[in-house]
Design a protein around this motif. Sequence first.
Motif, short mmCIF file in Angstrom:
data_model
loop_
_atom_site.label_atom_id
_atom_site.label_comp_id
_atom_site.label_asym_id
_atom_site.label_seq_id
_atom_site.Cartn_x
_atom_site.Cartn_y
_atom_site.Cartn_z
N THR A 85 0.80 -1.23 0.00
CA THR A 85 0.00 0.00 0.00
C THR A 85 0.84 1.28 0.00
O THR A 85 0.39 2.31 -0.51
CB THR A 85 -0.94 0.03 1.22
OG1 THR A 85 -0.17 -0.19 2.42
CG2 THR A 85 -2.00 -1.05 1.09
N LEU A 86 2.05 1.23 0.56
CA LEU A 86 2.85 2.44 0.67
C LEU A 86 3.87 2.62 -0.44
O LEU A 86 4.19 3.76 -0.81
CB LEU A 86 3.58 2.47 2.03
CG LEU A 86 2.69 2.53 3.27
CD1 LEU A 86 3.54 2.53 4.54
CD2 LEU A 86 1.78 3.76 3.24
N PHE A 87 4.37 1.53 -1.01
CA PHE A 87 5.43 1.67 -2.00
C PHE A 87 4.97 2.37 -3.28
O PHE A 87 5.79 3.07 -3.92
CB PHE A 87 6.03 0.30 -2.34
CG PHE A 87 7.30 0.39 -3.14
CD1 PHE A 87 8.47 0.88 -2.56
CD2 PHE A 87 7.33 0.03 -4.47
CE1 PHE A 87 9.63 0.99 -3.29
CE2 PHE A 87 8.49 0.13 -5.21
CZ PHE A 87 9.65 0.62 -4.62
N PRO A 88 3.72 2.24 -3.72
CA PRO A 88 3.29 2.99 -4.92
C PRO A 88 3.47 4.50 -4.80
O PRO A 88 3.43 5.21 -5.82
CB PRO A 88 1.80 2.62 -5.05
CG PRO A 88 1.72 1.25 -4.46
CD PRO A 88 2.67 1.28 -3.29
N LEU A 89 3.70 5.02 -3.60
CA LEU A 89 3.95 6.46 -3.44
C LEU A 89 5.16 6.92 -4.23
O LEU A 89 5.23 8.08 -4.65
CB LEU A 89 4.15 6.79 -1.95
CG LEU A 89 2.89 6.73 -1.06
CD1 LEU A 89 3.28 6.87 0.40
CD2 LEU A 89 1.90 7.83 -1.46
N VAL A 90 6.13 6.02 -4.47
CA VAL A 90 7.35 6.42 -5.19
C VAL A 90 7.05 6.75 -6.64
O VAL A 90 7.85 7.42 -7.30
CB VAL A 90 8.43 5.32 -5.11
CG1 VAL A 90 8.78 4.99 -3.68
CG2 VAL A 90 8.00 4.06 -5.86
N THR A 91 5.92 6.29 -7.15
CA THR A 91 5.54 6.59 -8.54
C THR A 91 4.47 7.68 -8.60
O THR A 91 3.92 7.94 -9.67
CB THR A 91 5.03 5.32 -9.25
OG1 THR A 91 3.85 4.85 -8.57
CG2 THR A 91 6.09 4.24 -9.23
N GLY A 92 4.15 8.25 -7.45
CA GLY A 92 3.15 9.31 -7.41
C GLY A 92 1.73 8.83 -7.22
O GLY A 92 0.80 9.64 -7.25
N PRO A 96 -3.43 4.16 -2.63
CA PRO A 96 -3.32 2.91 -1.85
C PRO A 96 -2.87 3.14 -0.41
O PRO A 96 -3.15 2.31 0.47
CB PRO A 96 -2.29 2.10 -2.63
CG PRO A 96 -2.36 2.64 -4.03
CD PRO A 96 -2.61 4.11 -3.84
N ALA A 97 -2.18 4.28 -0.17
CA ALA A 97 -1.69 4.54 1.19
C ALA A 97 -2.84 4.68 2.19
O ALA A 97 -2.66 4.46 3.39
CB ALA A 97 -0.83 5.81 1.19
N ILE A 98 -4.02 5.06 1.69
CA ILE A 98 -5.18 5.18 2.58
C ILE A 98 -5.52 3.83 3.21
O ILE A 98 -6.06 3.75 4.31
CB ILE A 98 -6.39 5.72 1.79
CG1 ILE A 98 -6.06 7.10 1.20
CG2 ILE A 98 -7.63 5.79 2.66
CD1 ILE A 98 -7.13 7.66 0.30
N LEU A 99 -5.17 2.76 2.49
CA LEU A 99 -5.51 1.42 2.95
C LEU A 99 -4.39 0.77 3.75
O LEU A 99 -4.41 -0.44 3.98
CB LEU A 99 -5.84 0.53 1.73
CG LEU A 99 -6.96 1.04 0.82
CD1 LEU A 99 -7.08 0.15 -0.42
CD2 LEU A 99 -8.28 1.09 1.58
N ALA A 100 -3.39 1.56 4.15
CA ALA A 100 -2.22 0.99 4.81
C ALA A 100 -2.58 0.23 6.08
O ALA A 100 -2.13 -0.90 6.30
CB ALA A 100 -1.20 2.08 5.12
#
Length: 238
Positions: A85-92, A96-100
Amino acid sequence: MSEVERRHRRVQRVVAVIYLGIPLVLLGFVAWISSTGPAAAWIGCVVPAGMLVLGWILRRRHRYQPRWWMGVGGLYGGIAGLVVTLFPLVTGVWWPAILALPALIVGVVGGLALARYADRVLLVPVVPELADTPYELVFRLRGLPLAAVLVGADSVTIQSHPVPRSEQQFRTYPLAEVTGTFEFSLSGAERLKFPIAVNHAVATPGPAVILQASGEDWVLPTNQPDTLIDVLTRRKPH
């Protein structure tokens, strides 16, 4: 192929999924995300790769020790949930981070469920033939929620906590020092005394095993007295 051999194969497949499968799938996911992001994103592969290396090492140590499976399963599952959920942040991609937090919980529960399944495949039902395997066998103690008897290849351990934090919470004896095992029946009115620190003990009626080792007597409330005695007898050096 015997029933015990079939259990062994099924159990080891599940253990391999926990220790190797989870980090391997996670590594593939991180590599896929990294391929669509900046070059620095590939650094993220260090986490699942490290999990894979550690899992390879720990699997060789823990493959016959069910008491470790749940800890590793919960840890690896939780890490996987967070990374996914958090790693997609590196691509902007931020949503998904909301579902961490839910992913963390689902990952932990999923890892624990896998470990619990492996434990049940191995031990349900417990049969004396398991004494002829290299597995460390765990017998829960009735009325003592966290306590258990661990019968290893050459020793028996009585502990009051799944992960003992001090020497007062466990006692280990070589099987060669076990001098007697007897089945006994408890009425529930007895006040059992243990030479280790035990919390929240509740006296319950039912079968028990008297274990004599190194000059000490233990009364171990267990619903599997015959099997525990058989395993101790078969593993004890003659």
